[in-house]
Scaffold this motif. Structure first.
Motif, PDB file in Angstrom:
ATOM      1  N   LEU C 129       0.822  -1.208   0.000  1.00 48.02           N
ATOM      2  CA  LEU C 129       0.000   0.000   0.000  1.00 48.02           C
ATOM      3  C   LEU C 129       0.854   1.255   0.000  1.00 48.02           C
ATOM      4  O   LEU C 129       0.516   2.252  -0.625  1.00 48.02           O
ATOM      5  CB  LEU C 129      -0.936   0.006   1.207  1.00 48.02           C
ATOM      6  CG  LEU C 129      -2.147  -0.920   1.094  1.00 48.02           C
ATOM      7  CD1 LEU C 129      -2.904  -0.958   2.411  1.00 48.02           C
ATOM      8  CD2 LEU C 129      -3.078  -0.461  -0.016  1.00 48.02           C
ATOM      9  N   SER C 134      -1.911   6.690  -4.947  1.00 48.34           N
ATOM     10  CA  SER C 134      -2.849   7.590  -4.286  1.00 48.34           C
ATOM     11  C   SER C 134      -2.453   7.807  -2.840  1.00 48.34           C
ATOM     12  O   SER C 134      -2.067   6.875  -2.128  1.00 48.34           O
ATOM     13  CB  SER C 134      -4.272   7.023  -4.401  1.00 48.34           C
ATOM     14  OG  SER C 134      -4.769   6.653  -3.144  1.00 48.34           O
ATOM     15  N   ALA C 135      -2.536   9.056  -2.389  1.00 44.53           N
ATOM     16  CA  ALA C 135      -2.149   9.401  -1.023  1.00 44.53           C
ATOM     17  C   ALA C 135      -3.001   8.636  -0.021  1.00 44.53           C
ATOM     18  O   ALA C 135      -2.512   8.200   1.020  1.00 44.53           O
ATOM     19  CB  ALA C 135      -2.295  10.901  -0.789  1.00 44.53           C
ATOM     20  N   SER C 136      -4.267   8.462  -0.358  1.00 51.11           N
ATOM     21  CA  SER C 136      -5.165   7.757   0.551  1.00 51.11           C
ATOM     22  C   SER C 136      -4.700   6.314   0.764  1.00 51.11           C
ATOM     23  O   SER C 136      -4.722   5.802   1.887  1.00 51.11           O
ATOM     24  CB  SER C 136      -6.585   7.804  -0.009  1.00 51.11           C
ATOM     25  OG  SER C 136      -7.466   7.081   0.799  1.00 51.11           O
ATOM     26  N   GLU C 137      -4.220   5.680  -0.309  1.00 50.67           N
ATOM     27  CA  GLU C 137      -3.734   4.305  -0.179  1.00 50.67           C
ATOM     28  C   GLU C 137      -2.455   4.288   0.653  1.00 50.67           C
ATOM     29  O   GLU C 137      -2.257   3.397   1.484  1.00 50.67           O
ATOM     30  CB  GLU C 137      -3.422   3.724  -1.567  1.00 50.67           C
ATOM     31  CG  GLU C 137      -4.591   3.754  -2.532  1.00 50.67           C
ATOM     32  CD  GLU C 137      -5.366   2.462  -2.518  1.00 50.67           C
ATOM     33  OE1 GLU C 137      -5.026   1.589  -3.330  1.00 50.67           O
ATOM     34  OE2 GLU C 137      -6.291   2.354  -1.695  1.00 50.67           O
ATOM     35  N   LEU C 139      -1.675   6.327   2.934  1.00 49.75           N
ATOM     36  CA  LEU C 139      -2.085   6.549   4.325  1.00 49.75           C
ATOM     37  C   LEU C 139      -2.507   5.228   4.960  1.00 49.75           C
ATOM     38  O   LEU C 139      -2.176   4.932   6.109  1.00 49.75           O
ATOM     39  CB  LEU C 139      -3.273   7.513   4.381  1.00 49.75           C
ATOM     40  CG  LEU C 139      -2.966   9.008   4.425  1.00 49.75           C
ATOM     41  CD1 LEU C 139      -4.260   9.799   4.366  1.00 49.75           C
ATOM     42  CD2 LEU C 139      -2.207   9.370   5.686  1.00 49.75           C
ATOM     43  N   ARG C 140      -3.245   4.449   4.196  1.00 48.27           N
ATOM     44  CA  ARG C 140      -3.665   3.140   4.718  1.00 48.27           C
ATOM     45  C   ARG C 140      -2.453   2.279   4.984  1.00 48.27           C
ATOM     46  O   ARG C 140      -2.392   1.560   5.974  1.00 48.27           O
ATOM     47  CB  ARG C 140      -4.543   2.448   3.683  1.00 48.27           C
ATOM     48  CG  ARG C 140      -5.986   2.793   3.836  1.00 48.27           C
ATOM     49  CD  ARG C 140      -6.852   1.726   3.297  1.00 48.27           C
ATOM     50  NE  ARG C 140      -7.075   0.702   4.283  1.00 48.27           N
ATOM     51  CZ  ARG C 140      -7.515  -0.518   4.006  1.00 48.27           C
ATOM     52  NH1 ARG C 140      -7.727  -0.856   2.767  1.00 48.27           N
ATOM     53  NH2 ARG C 140      -7.726  -1.383   4.953  1.00 48.27           N
TER      54      ARG C 140
END
Lengths: 278, 191, 249
Positions: C129, C134-137, C139-140
């Motif tokens: 991840l 993607s920044a959201s990924e 972050l996860r």
């Protein structure tokens, strides 16, 4: 009459490369329409500007429409350089905004020369959006469903009426975000150095929250189950006196909403954190 | 930690023994693969099974991967083979009544935002979906690969095992066939 | 260009300089374009399908089992059914059915041998991840990293890389916080002190300072003094550095 979705020849019906860009005359020097290579696939908009405000809005179409207005139209235009292959130049040279489309990503960059360029960009609602601006004023993103990233050096970030996931930051400015619905399994983060982090989330969201403010307070109307390691929150119920119901947390707090889920972080240095239930 | 993260470089690592790196490719491609299977067969559950099958096979056949080959093409070759084998094993494609399927799609489609044409717009898309489903499989596939998966013609040629020039012709023929079916369906509705 | 050729070009990806010219002069082809073009275009309007969460879990379970099979020199172990069930449950908890497993979860003794398996799975998810676009990924990925074993050097490396090089402020922030998990290692502490001067984003600088205070890392005093004295640094950060110096006395 055939009840088909008829599109005029003027619009790009073919894969973009089939019609050379010069053949497509922009309707207005300040406004350009850019098709995505493959609109039925995930689309992305990337904006990277130096100065000027950026507004991105979702609309009911399939292409990206970029409008720019230079704040200093009177400035002497710089020498019109040759336009590199695959790129547009729009607006007067002072605006100096460059737009490219590559593999379903439309990139808008500029404002590096001349005065600030205020950008208003419309994209299909289902587009992922990433905006970065340096000394711009506000960044506004509305009516988008997708992954949203925003980074503003000096100015507010306003992201409203969106669904999906949001990662937003401002150096000096409020971060105001309002989500109608969230993608499951997506982590989010909202941060600012100077300003409030003001976020509205769907009432049924499942998330783990991490909140930190060094010199401000945190308020919410969600029922947040604080982790046992933190201090218990203080409740202020001023409703009897015509005030609000507030739950105040300690400086750095972690907890869960509705049983827990992906992590959402709220961070500010000089400012408050407000988490509203939609 | 400057790692070349292009698909074929990552798969080459998997092939060389760094099996864990497959996870990176999974995160990148499993959604697109899922959409491919759903567009082809309409069955979500089966699509999920097939996505899994593709990655299992990528592991099993990893040593046979040639890094000079396009990863996408290799992946879709595996995808197609998996689908064929899956069907063979189960005896037949899971029979989904074409009308029920089209209705379900119509609900899906009319619920999502679309251009502000007529109110019957939702119907048009449902009709379009039905037309897609009634296309012969090979025609549907080439439309899915070129339009939905956005694959380059060279990669499609590799996946389908034909010449690049043929790909263009086939796309053209497929869309004409789709058009004909669409209009036939439309007439049916009116009459 | 003949009509035949034109029609082939219509839906293609090749440069069509001649196509435009042909279109201008040929009505038949224009009509053709209009019709099939509209069809081609409207295919875009069909909504995109998204897979459900199960797909992920199944993949990681499979991958883990495959790796296990590869690494064990002994013949394949056959686990009892309850061991498999418990392992699957642990994984399920991690992979999305219930989050919030910070630190050690309740691991029944019988499945401790499979715990290594689960830990390696977590590492896998975190590392994959963290390399996404993607920044959201990412972050996860960082929140997964928080659940890794404190001894996991690969994850620590990945987190430090994220702190120093990730392009997204929020990811860097999250990575700093995740480093708490690795507080026991002197290497971590040293790395955090070293990260301080090269970080220029005020929020991240503050986060690093706060971390050092939480670590009670006296070795940081030198770096903090420099930061506090540097006029180019954000005032809030300088203030925080001064506060930290006091706390670390």
């Amino acid at each position: 009459m055939k009840n088909l979705l008829v599109l005029s020849l003027g619009a790009v019906l073919l894969a973009p490369a089939a019609l050379p860009q010069d053949a497509q005359k922009p309707q207005d020097a300040q406004k350009v329409t850019i098709p995505f290579r493959n609109p039925s696939q995930p689309k992305k908009l990337v904006v990277d500007t130096m100065r000027g405000s950026v507004t991105v809005r979702g609309y009911e179409g399939q292409e990206a429409i970029v409008e720019t207005s230079s704040r200093n139209p009177g400035r002497e235009p710089r020498r019109a350089a040759e336009v590199p292959a695959g790129m547009h130049r729009i607006g007067s040279s002072t605006a100096g905004v460059d737009i490219t489309e590559d593999n379903n990503t439309v990139k808008v960059s500029g404002g590096f020369f001349g005065g600030p360029a205020d950008l208003v960009i419309q994209v299909p609602v289902q587009t992922s959006v990433s905006v970065k601006t340096m000394t711009g004023s506000a960044v506004t993103i509305e009516n988008i469903s997708g992954e949203i990233e925003a980074n503003n050096m000096n100015g507010q970030v306003n992201i409203t009426n969106v669904s999906g996931s949001v990662v937003a930051h401002s150096m000096n400015g409020k971060v105001v975000v309002s989500l109608n619905s969230v993608m499951p399994d997506k982590a989010m983060s909202f941060s600012t150095m100077n300003g409030d982090v003001d976020v509205t989330l769907p009432a049924d969201i499942k998330a783990n929250v991490k909140m930190k403010t060094d010199h401000g307070d945190m308020f919410t109307d969600f029922d947040i189950k604080v982790d046992s390691t933190g201090q218990p929150p203080r409740v202020e119920d001023n409703r009897g006196r015509g005030g609000r119901y507030r739950v105040r947390f300690d400086r750095g707090t972690t907890g869960s909403i509705n049983g827990g889920g992906p992590e959402i972080q709220f961070t500010t240095f000089n400012g408050n954190i407000l988490i509203h239930k939609k | 930690m400057l790692v070349n993260t292009k698909d074929n470089a990552v798969m080459a690592e998997v092939s060389a023994g760094q099996v864990a790196r497959l996870a990176l490719l999974f995160e990148r491609h499993h959604r697109a693969l899922f959409r491919y299977f759903v567009s082809m067969h309409g069955d979500r559950e089966q699509a999920e099974d097939l996505v899994q099958e593709v990655f299992v096979r990528m592991l099993r056949y990893r040593t046979s991967y040639d890094p000079a080959q396009s990863f996408t093409a290799w992946m879709y070759q595996i995808a197609r083979n998996s689908a064929v084998d899956h069907v063979r094993k189960r005896g037949a494609v899971r029979v989904v009544d074409i009308d029920t399927f089209a209705e379900r799609r119509a609900e899906l489609v009319s619920a999502s935002p679309g251009p502000e044409e007529s109110a019957s717009h939702g119907q048009n898309l449902a009709l379009l979906r039905r037309a897609m489903d009634q296309l012969p499989e090979d025609k549907r596939e080439i439309l899915v690969l070129s339009r939905f998966q956005g694959m380059k013609h060279e990669d499609i040629a590799e996946v389908l095992g034909c010449e690049v020039g043929t790909v263009k012709v086939r796309i053209y023929r497929a869309i004409r066939a789709l058009e004909q079916i669409y209009f036939a369906l439309e007439k049916e509705k009116v009459s | 260009m003949t009509c035949e050729q034109a029609r082939l070009q219509m839906l293609g990806e090749t440069e069509g300089q001649d196509l435009a010219a042909h279109m201008a002069s040929c009505e038949a082809c224009r009509n053709e374009l209009s019709r099939i073009g509209a069809m081609w275009q409207s295919l875009d309007l069909l909504p995109l399908e998204e897979p459900a969460g199960q797909v992920r879990q199944r993949f990681y379970e499979m991958l883990g089992a495959y790796r296990q099979g590869l690494s064990s020199a002994e013949p394949r172990k056959t686990y009892r059914w309850w061991q498999l069930a418990a392992a699957a449950a642990l994984l399920a908890i991690g992979l999305g059915i219930g989050y919030g497993m910070r630190g050690n979860g309740q691991v029944p003794a019988e499945v401790s041998q499979l715990r290594e398996e689960v830990a390696s799975m977590r590492q896998l998810v975190a590392l994959s991840l963290m390399q996404q676009q993607s920044a959201s990924e990412r972050l996860r990925g960082v929140s997964w990293a928080y659940q890794a074993e404190p001894s996991d050097r690969e994850v620590l490396e990945a987190l430090l890389t994220a702190v120093n090089h990730d392009t997204n402020v929020n990811v860097r922030l999250a990575a700093v916080d995740a480093l708490r998990r690795f507080s026991a290692s002197p290497e971590t502490r040293r790395a955090v002190v070293e990260a301080l001067p090269s970080q220029t984003t005020p929020l991240v600088q503050v986060a690093l300072i706060d971390l050092l205070v939480d670590f009670k890392e006296r070795e940081a005093a030198g770096a903090l003094k420099t930061l506090a004295a540097n006029r180019d640094v954000n005032d809030g950060v300088r203030q925080q550095a001064r506060w930290a110096l006091e706390k670390l006395q």
